[in-house]
Design an enzyme around this catalytic site. Structure first.
Site, PDB file in Angstrom:
ATOM      1  CG  HIS A   1      -1.306  -7.478   2.642  1.00 33.38           C
ATOM      2  ND1 HIS A   1      -2.567  -6.978   2.439  1.00 33.38           N
ATOM      3  CD2 HIS A   1      -0.461  -6.610   2.032  1.00 33.38           C
ATOM      4  CE1 HIS A   1      -2.497  -5.855   1.745  1.00 33.38           C
ATOM      5  NE2 HIS A   1      -1.228  -5.609   1.483  1.00 33.38           N
TER       6      HIS A   1
ATOM      7  CG  ASP B   1       0.548  -5.117  -1.783  1.00 35.09           C
ATOM      8  OD1 ASP B   1      -0.619  -4.888  -2.112  1.00 35.09           O
ATOM      9  OD2 ASP B   1       1.019  -4.829  -0.672  1.00 35.09           O
TER      10      ASP B   1
ATOM     11  CD  GLU C   1      -3.210  -2.748   0.647  1.00 37.18           C
ATOM     12  OE1 GLU C   1      -2.413  -2.359   1.523  1.00 37.18           O
ATOM     13  OE2 GLU C   1      -2.853  -3.330  -0.385  1.00 37.18           O
TER      14      GLU C   1
ATOM     15  CG  HIS D   1      -4.327   1.797   1.708  1.00 36.06           C
ATOM     16  ND1 HIS D   1      -3.433   2.600   1.060  1.00 36.06           N
ATOM     17  CD2 HIS D   1      -3.637   0.699   2.073  1.00 36.06           C
ATOM     18  CE1 HIS D   1      -2.236   2.013   1.024  1.00 36.06           C
ATOM     19  NE2 HIS D   1      -2.334   0.857   1.636  1.00 36.06           N
TER      20      HIS D   1
ATOM     21  CG  HIS E   1      -3.319   0.711   6.100  1.00 33.52           C
ATOM     22  ND1 HIS E   1      -2.304   1.634   5.981  1.00 33.52           N
ATOM     23  CD2 HIS E   1      -2.859  -0.422   5.509  1.00 33.52           C
ATOM     24  CE1 HIS E   1      -1.278   1.085   5.349  1.00 33.52           C
ATOM     25  NE2 HIS E   1      -1.589  -0.163   5.056  1.00 33.52           N
TER      26      HIS E   1
ATOM     27  CG  HIS F   1      -0.611  -5.374   5.909  1.00 35.55           C
ATOM     28  ND1 HIS F   1      -1.945  -5.331   5.647  1.00 35.55           N
ATOM     29  CD2 HIS F   1      -0.077  -4.268   5.315  1.00 35.55           C
ATOM     30  CE1 HIS F   1      -2.222  -4.252   4.929  1.00 35.55           C
ATOM     31  NE2 HIS F   1      -1.104  -3.582   4.720  1.00 35.55           N
TER      32      HIS F   1
ATOM     33  CG  ASP G   1       3.059  -5.267   3.153  1.00 41.33           C
ATOM     34  OD1 ASP G   1       2.450  -5.396   2.076  1.00 41.33           O
ATOM     35  OD2 ASP G   1       3.232  -4.163   3.696  1.00 41.33           O
TER      36      ASP G   1
END
Length: 404
Positions: free
Chosen positions: A50, A52, A151, A178, A224, A245, A315
């Site tokens: 993961h 971003d 995500e 999420h 999540h 993650h 992450d």
């Protein structure tokens, strides 16, 4: 008196020599362990779960890749040179869309993020987009495999057709929720989410999403999700799942972490948890966070369910704060060095770096291949279950009759 002074001086010199010897020994041991970690990662380059960076490209550069050089970009935790220094062999790039876009333009925003990932991987010879476990293996050691992860299930707008289109575009895992519930799955924030606050666990339509992901060969990501949602998926899925993650709830009772009883179920599913470096979920914000803190989460999960159910997920460019010593994607070898220091074997670490994820991916593809003759799922969510204020239904214009 002179004899006593000579004896004291001799003792002092011996202590000096002992101190020098210990420092040389420690330095050599440190250098040896660091070299061992680097050699190990050259042999088994990391598959990271993961990152971003794409949303940073959106926020700060409006997805205009012509304005930046990803090899040396210094406003983010990630660039190509740092990925190479960190011995990253494959990277899942996250397609992040804010929860506020649910039932509005989430699909549109997700498509734009997929576009920037694809262009990013096409524009640089060091990167190459792949969509299969074989594709990861095929990439040479001088390239970084690019994969796409979605995500949050709110980005499919409760549509299995949209899910299928995302798969065709290269998405290979989807996180079911999420920080917000969807109409069909409960987030780890549960009823604190203002969106679909009455959603509990996985609904009937959510089960259809899981089945269709199994049929497609898309990896199910449970980071999540609420405990109830995770358990429902683990009972239903025919393929292994991942937590892309997350870390151990027993060490930090953050809602994004995994309780022991779910880790046991994950072991039965043959899935993996890709341990994250996001500082907030490692100590719940209470203490200073460093490599030792991260390694403690690895140790706990290994003791509980075995190293074969562990992967790595930094992450980076997502979390606000990362541990000391793991500040950016170039620092991964420092973690491997610490795990070697704690007695993890080279074979265990090769699995954690790479092979555990590949096992899951291959098994997901196997389930897909075993169901190749299944037709696409045509179930639709009930309009009573979604906020349709921003939706337009595709109906025939007034006065147009169905032909017989």
């Amino acid at each position: 008196m002179r004899v006593a002074l000579t004896h004291a001086l001799l003792q002092f010199r011996l202590l000096q020599l002992w101190w020098l010897f210990c420092n040389i020994w420690d330095s050599q041991a440190y250098d040896s362990l660091r070299q061992k970690a680097l050699d190990l990662m050259r042999e088994a380059p990391l598959i990271d779960g993961h990152n971003d960076l794409p949303v940073k490209l959106r926020w700060f550069y409006e997805n205009k890749l012509s304005k930046i050089d990803l090899r040396t970009l210094n406003t983010t935790q990630t660039n190509i040179q740092k990925l190479q220094a960190g011995h990253v062999g494959a990277q899942f790039w996250s397609v992040y869309v804010p929860c506020d876009a649910q039932d509005k333009n989430a699909v549109h925003l997700a498509l734009e993020q997929i576009d920037v990932i694809k262009r990013m991987c096409e524009n640089y010879e060091e990167l190459e987009l792949v969509t299969s476990a074989q594709g990861i293996d095929y990439i040479g050691r001088n390239k970084i495999a690019c994969l796409i992860g979605l995500e949050g299930g709110h980005s499919i707008d409760s549509s299995l057709a949209t899910l299928r289109i995302f798969y065709e575009l290269g998405v290979r895992y989807m996180m079911l929720t999420h920080d917000c519930n969807t109409p069909w799955a409960q987030s780890s924030l549960r009823q604190t989410s203002s969106l679909y606050a009455d959603t509990y666990t996985l609904t009937g339509f959510g089960e259809e999403v899981v089945k269709e992901m199994n049929r497609l060969g898309m990896i199910i990501d449970l980071s999540h999700t609420s405990d109830a949602t995770a358990l429902a998926v683990l009972r239903l899925s025919k393929a292994p799942v991942i937590f892309s993650h997350s870390s151990a709830f027993s060490l930090c009772n953050h809602t994004g972490n995994i309780p022991d009883h779910i880790l046991y179920r994950l072991k039965r599913n043959n899935g993996i948890v890709m341990v994250t470096f996001y500082a907030e979920v490692l100590t719940c914000g209470k203490d200073a966070v460093n490599i030792l803190t991260v390694a403690d989460h690895f140790d706990h999960i290994r003791t509980l369910i075995g190293s074969e159910h562990i992967g790595i997920s930094g992450d980076y460019d997502g979390g606000l704060r990362h541990p000391e010593g793991l500040e950016d994607v170039s620092k991964y070898p420092a973690l491997i060095e610490e795990l070697l220091r704690r007695g993890w074997s080279e074979e265990e670490l090769k699995d954690v770096l790479r092979e555990n994820f590949l096992r899951v991916f291959r098994e997901v593809e196997k389930v897909r291949d075993e169901n190749v003759f299944m037709i696409p799922n045509e179930e639709e969510i009930s309009q009573d279950d979604v906020d349709i204020s921003c939706h337009q239904d595709l109906k025939p214009p007034s006065g147009v009759a169905i032909l017989n």
